[in-house]
Design a protein around this motif. Structure first.
Motif, PDB file in Angstrom:
ATOM      1  N   PRO A 211       0.898  -1.406   0.070  1.00  0.00           N
ATOM      2  CA  PRO A 211       0.004  -0.004   0.144  1.00  0.00           C
ATOM      3  C   PRO A 211       0.819   1.275  -0.092  1.00  0.00           C
ATOM      4  O   PRO A 211       0.689   2.197  -0.678  1.00  0.00           O
ATOM      5  N   PHE A 212       1.894   1.216   0.614  1.00  0.00           N
ATOM      6  CA  PHE A 212       2.890   2.435   1.016  1.00  0.00           C
ATOM      7  C   PHE A 212       3.382   2.613  -0.417  1.00  0.00           C
ATOM      8  O   PHE A 212       3.786   3.644  -1.036  1.00  0.00           O
ATOM      9  N   ARG A 213       3.862   1.360  -1.053  1.00  0.00           N
ATOM     10  CA  ARG A 213       4.591   1.758  -2.314  1.00  0.00           C
ATOM     11  C   ARG A 213       3.607   2.079  -3.430  1.00  0.00           C
ATOM     12  O   ARG A 213       4.042   2.817  -4.491  1.00  0.00           O
ATOM     13  N   ILE A 214       2.413   1.684  -3.475  1.00  0.00           N
ATOM     14  CA  ILE A 214       1.255   2.140  -4.668  1.00  0.00           C
ATOM     15  C   ILE A 214       1.138   3.626  -4.441  1.00  0.00           C
ATOM     16  O   ILE A 214       1.456   4.381  -5.498  1.00  0.00           O
ATOM     17  N   LEU A 215       0.902   4.189  -3.131  1.00  0.00           N
ATOM     18  CA  LEU A 215       0.668   5.402  -2.839  1.00  0.00           C
ATOM     19  C   LEU A 215       1.759   6.397  -3.359  1.00  0.00           C
ATOM     20  O   LEU A 215       1.581   7.382  -3.733  1.00  0.00           O
ATOM     21  N   GLU A 216       2.913   5.941  -2.949  1.00  0.00           N
ATOM     22  CA  GLU A 216       4.278   6.725  -3.477  1.00  0.00           C
ATOM     23  C   GLU A 216       4.699   6.834  -4.560  1.00  0.00           C
ATOM     24  O   GLU A 216       4.859   7.900  -5.218  1.00  0.00           O
ATOM     25  N   THR A 217       4.426   5.425  -5.463  1.00  0.00           N
ATOM     26  CA  THR A 217       4.837   5.389  -6.790  1.00  0.00           C
ATOM     27  C   THR A 217       3.886   6.235  -7.652  1.00  0.00           C
ATOM     28  O   THR A 217       4.336   6.835  -8.579  1.00  0.00           O
ATOM     29  N   PHE A 218       2.590   6.104  -7.447  1.00  0.00           N
ATOM     30  CA  PHE A 218       1.558   6.640  -8.372  1.00  0.00           C
ATOM     31  C   PHE A 218       1.033   8.017  -7.664  1.00  0.00           C
ATOM     32  O   PHE A 218      -0.044   8.525  -8.515  1.00  0.00           O
ATOM     33  N   LEU A 228      -7.611  -2.042  -6.004  1.00  0.00           N
ATOM     34  CA  LEU A 228      -7.322  -2.978  -7.246  1.00  0.00           C
ATOM     35  C   LEU A 228      -6.270  -4.098  -7.118  1.00  0.00           C
ATOM     36  O   LEU A 228      -6.486  -5.238  -7.262  1.00  0.00           O
ATOM     37  N   VAL A 229      -5.243  -3.760  -6.653  1.00  0.00           N
ATOM     38  CA  VAL A 229      -4.170  -4.749  -6.384  1.00  0.00           C
ATOM     39  C   VAL A 229      -4.590  -5.930  -5.413  1.00  0.00           C
ATOM     40  O   VAL A 229      -4.419  -6.983  -5.575  1.00  0.00           O
ATOM     41  N   TYR A 230      -5.105  -5.451  -4.304  1.00  0.00           N
ATOM     42  CA  TYR A 230      -5.557  -6.269  -3.385  1.00  0.00           C
ATOM     43  C   TYR A 230      -6.542  -7.330  -3.692  1.00  0.00           C
ATOM     44  O   TYR A 230      -6.870  -8.468  -3.146  1.00  0.00           O
ATOM     45  N   SER A 231      -7.573  -6.850  -4.777  1.00  0.00           N
ATOM     46  CA  SER A 231      -8.478  -7.684  -4.899  1.00  0.00           C
ATOM     47  C   SER A 231      -8.058  -9.028  -5.850  1.00  0.00           C
ATOM     48  O   SER A 231      -8.649  -9.919  -5.822  1.00  0.00           O
ATOM     49  N   PHE A 232      -6.690  -8.945  -6.337  1.00  0.00           N
ATOM     50  CA  PHE A 232      -6.351 -10.088  -7.030  1.00  0.00           C
ATOM     51  C   PHE A 232      -5.895 -11.110  -5.798  1.00  0.00           C
ATOM     52  O   PHE A 232      -5.421 -12.500  -6.117  1.00  0.00           O
ATOM     53  N   PHE A 274       8.570  -3.978 -11.671  1.00  0.00           N
ATOM     54  CA  PHE A 274       8.100  -3.020 -12.684  1.00  0.00           C
ATOM     55  C   PHE A 274       7.029  -1.842 -12.107  1.00  0.00           C
ATOM     56  O   PHE A 274       6.193  -2.379 -11.386  1.00  0.00           O
ATOM     57  N   ASN A 275       7.236  -0.532 -12.128  1.00  0.00           N
ATOM     58  CA  ASN A 275       6.480   0.409 -11.605  1.00  0.00           C
ATOM     59  C   ASN A 275       5.357   0.437 -12.508  1.00  0.00           C
ATOM     60  O   ASN A 275       5.008   1.628 -13.041  1.00  0.00           O
ATOM     61  N   HIS A 276       4.410  -0.651 -12.680  1.00  0.00           N
ATOM     62  CA  HIS A 276       3.190  -0.342 -13.366  1.00  0.00           C
ATOM     63  C   HIS A 276       2.197  -1.151 -12.586  1.00  0.00           C
ATOM     64  O   HIS A 276       2.418  -2.190 -12.277  1.00  0.00           O
ATOM     65  N   ILE A 277       1.041  -0.450 -12.432  1.00  0.00           N
ATOM     66  CA  ILE A 277      -0.154  -1.158 -11.821  1.00  0.00           C
ATOM     67  C   ILE A 277      -0.785  -2.502 -12.096  1.00  0.00           C
ATOM     68  O   ILE A 277      -0.831  -3.461 -11.416  1.00  0.00           O
ATOM     69  N   LEU A 278      -0.616  -2.804 -13.408  1.00  0.00           N
ATOM     70  CA  LEU A 278      -0.972  -4.093 -13.794  1.00  0.00           C
ATOM     71  C   LEU A 278       0.153  -5.099 -13.610  1.00  0.00           C
ATOM     72  O   LEU A 278      -0.214  -6.151 -13.145  1.00  0.00           O
ATOM     73  N   MET A 279       1.384  -4.619 -13.630  1.00  0.00           N
ATOM     74  CA  MET A 279       2.533  -5.663 -13.037  1.00  0.00           C
ATOM     75  C   MET A 279       2.198  -5.935 -11.692  1.00  0.00           C
ATOM     76  O   MET A 279       2.458  -7.116 -11.106  1.00  0.00           O
ATOM     77  N   TYR A 280       2.007  -4.815 -10.856  1.00  0.00           N
ATOM     78  CA  TYR A 280       1.684  -5.014  -9.451  1.00  0.00           C
ATOM     79  C   TYR A 280       0.347  -6.114  -9.153  1.00  0.00           C
ATOM     80  O   TYR A 280       0.680  -6.980  -8.194  1.00  0.00           O
TER      81      TYR A 280
END
Length: 378
Positions: A211-218, A228-232, A274-280
């Motif tokens: 969560p910290f990585r997502i909010l910081e990166t994007f 979205l990421v956690y739903s997977f 990879f700093n891409h939401i789909l790769m996450y």
């Protein structure tokens, strides 16, 4: 419900850190506070469950949990939250060890994999439900609402729990500390306990800090990318359940299946570089799916190897499981700060390689143990 309780605060750690003006490390202690007791307590509870019906422990733990949730919803400082989570950490092992012990005592050996795979699938549903609820309440209402709902659910659980049978252990002899040592030094299980420690260490490291990585990166203020990421995470249900058919179709599933899932886990860790939401999303799917598949396989394996003291076996398993979780909630924050995100992913990949070595050792120990048993029989 137990796993919704355990993981509800995890994705909203950044929101709690912001509201109470605390650092990332301090907010991460909310996970550590609940994982550390989970790592220590199951062993003592394992002794308890060898003497008393697990049903009583479940009822008492629900009452304590309801009080904790109401208190958490009223906190005004991060230190109060950490104390409450520590109390929950002492209570959750009663729930988890009792549930696993009841299942293993009331299930026929040939159906144990199916029962525990369904159990693990439901833990995934619970974990995802708790995380999703906390994200949605944080986004649209208040994060405090999540814990009011959990308090209500804990109280509603009391009535159905009272209908559970009073299953007691089959043996009547006194349980001693020497029996615990036997569990820890079992010819084969001694490799599985550290294996599951490393696996859960890897998963908590990702779950706690993504969560910290997502909010910081994007540069996001919204929690929708985190959701979205956690739903997977839901993909892990499929991998946990698929182990039922895999056990019927493949010999030595615990080794060859385990190694295959480790390779998939490593690929998932690579995706996070990879700093891409789909790769996450892909990385989250592969890491969680692979680790829960191994969790399903080896929780069954431990119980089949240790048939006599199911309470101790499950308590020992959970102790190693949550010791990995405790370390996974602390060490990666240090690694990320000192060496960066990608180097931390490399360290986690090394953990998977060490897990593979333990599986190979387990295979050799199992073969040797079977040969010794056959020699003694004839």
């Amino acid at each position: 419900m137990a796993y919704a309780i355990l993981y509800a605060p995890q994705p909203i750690l950044p929101a709690l850190a912001t509201e109470f003006q605390s650092s990332t490390h301090t907010a991460a202690l909310l996970t550590t506070a609940v994982m550390l007791p989970l790592a220590i307590a199951p062993l003592s509870y394992g002794f308890f469950l060898e003497k008393f019906p697990a049903k009583h422990g479940l009822i008492a733990s629900c009452l304590i949990m309801a009080s904790c949730h109401i208190s958490f919803a009223l906190i005004t400082d991060i230190s109060q939250a950490i104390i409450i989570r520590a109390i929950e950490g002492m209570t959750l092992p009663v729930m988890l060890t009792s549930i696993m012990t009841l299942l293993t005592r009331t299930t026929q050996k040939e159906k144990l994999q199916q029962t525990l795979s369904i159990f693990i699938a439901l833990t995934i549903v619970g974990g995802l439900s708790g995380r999703t609820a906390s994200i949605l309440f944080t986004e649209y209402v208040s994060w405090r609402g999540t814990f009011i709902i959990l308090a209500i659910l804990s109280l509603l659980a009391l009535k159905p729990l009272q209908t559970l049978p009073n299953h007691k252990p089959k043996h009547q002899q006194t349980i001693k500390s020497s029996h615990l040592i036997e569990c820890l030094t079992h010819p084969t299980n001694r490799y599985l306990y550290p294996f599951i420690l490393l696996q859960f260490f890897t998963m908590v490291a990702i779950l706690n800090f993504i969560p910290f990585r997502i909010l910081e990166t994007f540069n996001q203020d919204s929690y929708w990318p985190v959701l979205l990421v956690y739903s997977f995470y839901i993909a892990a249900i499929g991998t946990a359940l698929i182990t039922i058919k895999m056990r019927k179709s493949f010999n030595h599933l615990q080794v060859y299946g385990g190694l295959s899932w480790l390779i998939i886990c490593c690929i998932g860790l690579w995706c996070f570089s990879f700093n891409h939401i789909l790769m996450y999303c892909l990385g989250f799917t592969l890491v969680c799916g692979a680790i829960f598949a191994n969790h399903s396989i080896f929780s069954t394996e431990v119980n089949q190897n240790e048939e006599k003291y199911s309470g101790l076996a499950n308590g020992t398993y959970l102790t190693f499981y949550y010791t990995g979780g405790t370390l996974g909630s602390i060490l990666p924050s240090v690694w990320i700060e000192q060496t960066g995100w990608n180097t931390t992913l490399l360290y986690l990949t090394v953990c998977c390689m060490a897990s593979a070595i333990l599986l190979i050792c387990y295979k050799r120990a199992t073969t040797k143990h079977l040969l010794q048993q056959n020699h003694e029989r004839f």
